[in-house]
Scaffold this motif. Sequence first.
Motif, PDB file in Angstrom:
ATOM      1  N   ALA A 288       0.808   4.067  -6.696  1.00 20.45           N
ATOM      2  CA  ALA A 288       0.575   3.679  -5.299  1.00 20.45           C
ATOM      3  C   ALA A 288      -0.317   2.448  -5.183  1.00 20.45           C
ATOM      4  CB  ALA A 288      -0.057   4.840  -4.533  1.00 20.45           C
ATOM      5  N   LEU A 289      -1.052   2.123  -6.224  1.00 18.42           N
ATOM      6  CA  LEU A 289      -1.970   0.973  -6.197  1.00 18.42           C
ATOM      7  C   LEU A 289      -1.377  -0.275  -6.833  1.00 18.42           C
ATOM      8  CD1 LEU A 289      -5.283   2.761  -7.319  1.00 18.42           C
ATOM      9  CD2 LEU A 289      -4.289   2.619  -5.022  1.00 18.42           C
ATOM     10  N   ARG A 290      -0.260  -0.124  -7.504  1.00 17.95           N
ATOM     11  CA  ARG A 290       0.322  -1.224  -8.266  1.00 17.95           C
ATOM     12  C   ARG A 290       0.821  -2.340  -7.347  1.00 17.95           C
ATOM     13  NH1 ARG A 290       4.913   1.147 -11.670  1.00 17.95           N
ATOM     14  NH2 ARG A 290       5.778   1.284  -9.562  1.00 17.95           N
ATOM     15  N   LYS A 291       0.665  -3.567  -7.775  1.00 14.31           N
ATOM     16  CA  LYS A 291       1.120  -4.709  -6.978  1.00 14.31           C
ATOM     17  C   LYS A 291       2.634  -4.707  -6.836  1.00 14.31           C
ATOM     18  CE  LYS A 291       1.858  -9.039  -8.355  1.00 14.31           C
ATOM     19  NZ  LYS A 291       3.005  -9.468  -7.516  1.00 14.31           N
ATOM     20  N   ALA A 292       3.106  -4.880  -5.604  1.00 11.78           N
ATOM     21  CA  ALA A 292       4.544  -5.000  -5.362  1.00 11.78           C
ATOM     22  C   ALA A 292       5.025  -6.380  -5.796  1.00 11.78           C
ATOM     23  CB  ALA A 292       4.841  -4.775  -3.877  1.00 11.78           C
ATOM     24  N   PRO A 293       6.312  -6.502  -6.179  1.00  8.57           N
ATOM     25  CA  PRO A 293       6.816  -7.785  -6.687  1.00  8.57           C
ATOM     26  C   PRO A 293       6.572  -8.973  -5.762  1.00  8.57           C
ATOM     27  CG  PRO A 293       8.406  -6.041  -7.110  1.00  8.57           C
ATOM     28  CD  PRO A 293       7.320  -5.434  -6.271  1.00  8.57           C
ATOM     29  N   ALA A 294       6.714  -8.780  -4.444  1.00 13.65           N
ATOM     30  CA  ALA A 294       6.554  -9.899  -3.507  1.00 13.65           C
ATOM     31  C   ALA A 294       5.110 -10.100  -3.057  1.00 13.65           C
ATOM     32  CB  ALA A 294       7.443  -9.688  -2.286  1.00 13.65           C
ATOM     33  N   GLN A 295       4.230  -9.226  -3.480  1.00 11.34           N
ATOM     34  CA  GLN A 295       2.839  -9.284  -3.022  1.00 11.34           C
ATOM     35  C   GLN A 295       2.075 -10.376  -3.756  1.00 11.34           C
ATOM     36  OE1 GLN A 295       0.810  -5.534  -3.632  1.00 11.34           O
ATOM     37  NE2 GLN A 295      -1.206  -6.455  -3.386  1.00 11.34           N
ATOM     38  N   SER A 296       1.165 -11.036  -3.055  1.00 10.70           N
ATOM     39  CA  SER A 296       0.314 -12.056  -3.662  1.00 10.70           C
ATOM     40  C   SER A 296      -0.596 -11.435  -4.711  1.00 10.70           C
ATOM     41  CB  SER A 296      -0.534 -12.732  -2.582  1.00 10.70           C
ATOM     42  OG  SER A 296      -1.619 -13.423  -3.153  1.00 10.70           O
ATOM     43  N   MET A 297      -1.007 -12.255  -5.683  1.00 11.60           N
ATOM     44  CA  MET A 297      -1.911 -11.790  -6.728  1.00 11.60           C
ATOM     45  C   MET A 297      -3.308 -11.498  -6.185  1.00 11.60           C
ATOM     46  SD  MET A 297      -0.273 -11.618  -9.630  1.00 11.60           S
ATOM     47  CE  MET A 297      -1.378 -11.805 -11.023  1.00 11.60           C
ATOM     48  N   THR A 298      -3.599 -11.932  -4.967  1.00 14.04           N
ATOM     49  CA  THR A 298      -4.943 -11.737  -4.421  1.00 14.04           C
ATOM     50  C   THR A 298      -4.954 -10.961  -3.111  1.00 14.04           C
ATOM     51  OG1 THR A 298      -4.808 -13.895  -3.316  1.00 14.04           O
ATOM     52  CG2 THR A 298      -5.812 -13.847  -5.499  1.00 14.04           C
ATOM     53  N   ALA A 299      -3.823 -10.327  -2.749  1.00 10.25           N
ATOM     54  CA  ALA A 299      -3.721  -9.626  -1.467  1.00 10.25           C
ATOM     55  C   ALA A 299      -3.892  -8.124  -1.666  1.00 10.25           C
ATOM     56  CB  ALA A 299      -2.373  -9.912  -0.810  1.00 10.25           C
ATOM     57  N   ALA A 300      -4.117  -7.430  -0.569  1.00 10.44           N
ATOM     58  CA  ALA A 300      -4.220  -5.969  -0.601  1.00 10.44           C
ATOM     59  C   ALA A 300      -2.843  -5.369  -0.369  1.00 10.44           C
ATOM     60  CB  ALA A 300      -5.184  -5.493   0.474  1.00 10.44           C
TER      61      ALA A 300
ATOM     62  N   ARG B 231       5.175   0.548 -21.627  1.00 12.05           N
ATOM     63  CA  ARG B 231       4.394  -0.449 -22.374  1.00 12.05           C
ATOM     64  C   ARG B 231       4.372  -1.809 -21.649  1.00 12.05           C
ATOM     65  NH1 ARG B 231       5.896  -1.447 -28.135  1.00 12.05           N
ATOM     66  NH2 ARG B 231       8.027  -1.364 -27.365  1.00 12.05           N
ATOM     67  N   LEU B 232       4.659  -1.777 -20.360  1.00 13.83           N
ATOM     68  CA  LEU B 232       4.590  -3.007 -19.565  1.00 13.83           C
ATOM     69  C   LEU B 232       3.190  -3.150 -18.973  1.00 13.83           C
ATOM     70  CD1 LEU B 232       7.954  -2.905 -17.579  1.00 13.83           C
ATOM     71  CD2 LEU B 232       7.396  -4.334 -19.555  1.00 13.83           C
ATOM     72  N   LYS B 233       2.694  -4.375 -18.988  1.00 12.85           N
ATOM     73  CA  LYS B 233       1.407  -4.645 -18.343  1.00 12.85           C
ATOM     74  C   LYS B 233       1.675  -4.905 -16.867  1.00 12.85           C
ATOM     75  CE  LYS B 233      -2.149  -6.160 -20.339  1.00 12.85           C
ATOM     76  NZ  LYS B 233      -3.195  -6.914 -21.071  1.00 12.85           N
ATOM     77  N   GLU B 234       1.068  -4.086 -16.019  1.00 15.13           N
ATOM     78  CA  GLU B 234       1.290  -4.161 -14.584  1.00 15.13           C
ATOM     79  C   GLU B 234       0.035  -4.679 -13.893  1.00 15.13           C
ATOM     80  OE1 GLU B 234       4.267  -0.305 -14.280  1.00 15.13           O
ATOM     81  OE2 GLU B 234       2.095  -0.001 -14.250  1.00 15.13           O
ATOM     82  N   VAL B 235       0.217  -5.232 -12.700  1.00 18.29           N
ATOM     83  CA  VAL B 235      -0.886  -5.852 -11.972  1.00 18.29           C
ATOM     84  C   VAL B 235      -1.391  -4.919 -10.870  1.00 18.29           C
ATOM     85  CG1 VAL B 235      -1.589  -7.808 -10.537  1.00 18.29           C
ATOM     86  CG2 VAL B 235      -0.023  -8.166 -12.457  1.00 18.29           C
TER      87      VAL B 235
END
Length: 395
Positions: free
Chosen positions: A128-140, A175-179
């Motif tokens: 639920a906390l993982r960054k969505a593909p279209a989400q900015s690297m600095t957004a909530a 084994r994927l690194k997720e943001v």
Amino acid sequence: MNDELYRGIYTLPRIERVVFGEPAADVVAKEATRLGAKRVFVLSAALLAEQTDVPARLAAALGTHHAATWCGISAHTPRDDVIAAVDAARRTGADLLVALGGGSVIDAAKVVATCLANEVRTVDQMDALRKAPAQSMTAAGAGVRAPQLPLLAVPTTLAGAEFTAYAGVTHPQTRLKEVFTHPQQVPRVVVLDPAVTLHTPETLWLSTGVRALDHAVEDICSIDAQPYSQGTALQAIRLLTRALPASHRDAVNLRARLDAQVAGWLSTVGSQAGVNKGASHGIGHALGGTGGVPHGLTSCILMPHVMRFNEPVVPDQHAMISEAMGQPGVPAWQAVAALIDGLGLPRTLREVGLDDDEAIEAVAQAAMLDPWIRTNPRPIEGVETVRMLLEAARG
């Protein structure tokens, strides 16, 4: 007619202060008092706790306000380790987190704070906390509550995680690194003390310095580069070009180490603003999370090849890089390769034990899922281009 104006938004990070050149234990104790903390939970690199007295000195400086020191974060920040740290911090009633170590430990501390704020208790709940593909690297992300626990970071490497709002966490099954990201997922205070880095293994210290160089290079060449971040990136390159060889020649040269730490800070300004990186970082994330190669070494191996690939579309930017390195007229990728060679660091996948066709293919496929593959200045048309870059890096 005037050229079209460049546009952008620079959002200042929510870091309150950076303290540099002062003893880390003293600074952490003072900052804990300033923040009114009574239960300080320290996440430390295991190597520091096992082989040095740095965590013990920090705990002594905190005195009765030291709640616990946790040393269970592995390389590439596995989800399981994050959840274990979340549980430990919750049990101690922590009211302040301190991260002492490299990028994996600092990334873990950032995500621990976000997990605590969102009542995340299991590995699966982290989805639920993982960054969505279209989400900015600095957004909530939608519905993600901001971290409430303040965080102090005392880095022992040059990876730069202490200056960014996002963190990389490796999924145990894929084994994927997720943001994982949130604009408030940053330390309140960063402490740059070159003395605590004296215990960092030389290869780790120097290779994360090359990682900082990679931040700066890809910011300068980014598809959405900004004048401000380009300026700080160029100064980072100038400092790293002299500081890394100086600390290689003399491991106890504290001035060179502090210069490198400040350069690492400068190299993250673009990341703070959401400036997109390119394929060196995109493939590097897969090389780390899927291939098991340490962060810094991924840049040592990939950066010159990606720079050579990108050179036709960013010639002016590469000229800026060469000049900053004191080698005007020399192709930038060659200047970078020579610097890495001079530090005695690995330059090929074979040197780090990755020479299996199946493993390299797994890295190539994983890289295509990284958002920074799509923002490389020279378009990556498909997985075959990633394979070509990995094959060039195989050696």
